[in-house]
Scaffold this motif. Structure first.
Motif, mmCIF file in Angstrom:
data_model
loop_
_atom_site.group_PDB
_atom_site.id
_atom_site.type_symbol
_atom_site.label_atom_id
_atom_site.label_comp_id
_atom_site.label_asym_id
_atom_site.label_seq_id
_atom_site.Cartn_x
_atom_site.Cartn_y
_atom_site.Cartn_z
ATOM 1 N N TYR A 98 6.467 2.637 -35.897
ATOM 2 C CA TYR A 98 5.118 2.488 -36.438
ATOM 3 C C TYR A 98 4.512 1.131 -36.082
ATOM 4 C CZ TYR A 98 5.229 6.874 -38.962
ATOM 5 O OH TYR A 98 5.261 8.207 -39.265
ATOM 6 N N GLY A 100 4.787 -0.244 -33.380
ATOM 7 C CA GLY A 100 4.298 -0.125 -32.014
ATOM 8 C C GLY A 100 2.905 0.474 -31.925
ATOM 9 N N LEU A 101 2.395 1.013 -33.017
ATOM 10 C CA LEU A 101 1.039 1.564 -33.036
ATOM 11 C C LEU A 101 0.011 0.448 -33.217
ATOM 12 C CD1 LEU A 101 1.618 4.648 -35.394
ATOM 13 C CD2 LEU A 101 1.598 4.617 -32.891
ATOM 14 N N PRO A 102 -1.222 0.656 -32.758
ATOM 15 C CA PRO A 102 -2.251 -0.386 -32.876
ATOM 16 C C PRO A 102 -2.439 -0.896 -34.305
ATOM 17 C CG PRO A 102 -3.005 1.386 -31.442
ATOM 18 C CD PRO A 102 -1.718 1.846 -32.044
ATOM 19 N N ASN A 103 -2.381 0.019 -35.285
ATOM 20 C CA ASN A 103 -2.551 -0.368 -36.692
ATOM 21 C C ASN A 103 -1.259 -0.152 -37.474
ATOM 22 O OD1 ASN A 103 -2.665 2.398 -36.394
ATOM 23 N ND2 ASN A 103 -4.121 2.698 -38.071
ATOM 24 N N GLY A 104 -0.145 -0.308 -36.784
ATOM 25 C CA GLY A 104 1.156 -0.015 -37.388
ATOM 26 C C GLY A 104 1.479 -0.853 -38.610
ATOM 27 N N GLN A 213 4.160 9.110 -42.395
ATOM 28 C CA GLN A 213 3.737 10.176 -41.496
ATOM 29 C C GLN A 213 2.284 10.571 -41.731
ATOM 30 O OE1 GLN A 213 6.734 13.100 -42.404
ATOM 31 N NE2 GLN A 213 8.131 12.362 -40.810
ATOM 32 N N GLY A 216 0.084 7.757 -40.564
ATOM 33 C CA GLY A 216 0.160 7.684 -39.103
ATOM 34 C C GLY A 216 -0.643 8.777 -38.446
ATOM 35 N N SER A 220 -4.071 8.200 -36.302
ATOM 36 C CA SER A 220 -4.150 8.575 -34.887
ATOM 37 C C SER A 220 -5.343 9.452 -34.595
ATOM 38 C CB SER A 220 -2.880 9.315 -34.456
ATOM 39 O OG SER A 220 -2.768 10.561 -35.134
#
Length: 222
Positions: A98, A100-104, A213, A216, A220
């Motif tokens: 998570y 690694g996500l832009p808004n993780g 989840q 996330g 996304s």
């Protein structure tokens, strides 16, 4: 007069036992959550890979049944920390994914805050209202079977929105488990604080993963 005294004594003894189980449960839960968080942090720092699903299942259920078998001995405490430590280890790679996500970072912070809020709110509701939530037993059993079936369908078929529905279902399922488990303690249905701790820990863990989840997936879609 003697019967009234005996009844009063039994009730007082029962309340003392319930208070002891509650105190020990929340004390052990706090320690296992801290230990699990530490292991998750170390797992993140080592950039550990998420274990094979069979390793996770064998590790979890093996340690769970070992804890259940040892619940009345001091070894049960060691097994409890082994179980929660193992789950913390599996959490590390998930959090790294998570991150690694832009808004993780925001997703993780929000999920943890919501988990703490939901657990605190549900626990406080049961402890203050003293309501008997044993009626949720049937819902929890049915919910477990439905979620298991949905997960099997999701494993073999790619259905749009199914993962979102499963995550939302697990949020409701975990919330119901927290209500049911807390109620079981205060109404004398659960007298073993080790198993009470494990039950609440698993519900909190599932709640956190499900909220991660959900957030996330919604993040996304933006």
């Amino acid at each position: 007069m003697h019967e009234q005294f005996s009844t009063s004594y039994v009730q007082e003894a029962g309340q003392l036992e319930i208070s002891r189980v509650l105190r020990n449960t929340y004390g052990l839960l706090a320690m296992t959550l801290a230990f699990s968080g530490l292991v998750a942090f170390l797992s993140m720092q080592m950039k550990a890979a998420y274990p094979n699903i069979f390793v996770v299942l064998i590790g979890f259920y093996g340690l769970f049944f070992l804890t259940a078998k040892l619940q009345n001995s001091a070894w049960g405490l060691l097994s409890t920390f082994a179980l929660t430590g193992f789950m913390g280890y599996t959490l590390g790679p998930i959090l790294n994914m998570y991150l690694g996500l832009p808004n993780g970072g925001q997703i993780i912070t929000s999920a943890m805050a919501m988990t703490a809020l939901v657990f605190s709110g549900l626990s406080a509701y049961v402890l203050i209202s003293r309501k008997d939530m044993s009626f949720l037993g049937g819902f929890i059993t049915a919910g477990c079977l439905v979620l298991l079936g949905a997960m099997l369908v999701g494993f073999f078929f790619e259905i749009t929105g199914l993962q979102l529905a499963i995550s939302a279902g697990f949020v409701l399922f975990s919330s119901a488990c927290i209500l049911y488990q807390t109620s079981a303690i205060i109404h004398g249905g659960e007298r073993n604080y080790i198993m009470a701790t494990v039950g609440l820990y698993v519900s909190i863990y599932n709640l956190l993963i499900s909220l991660l989840q959900l957030l996330g997936i919604m993040g996304s879609d933006d």
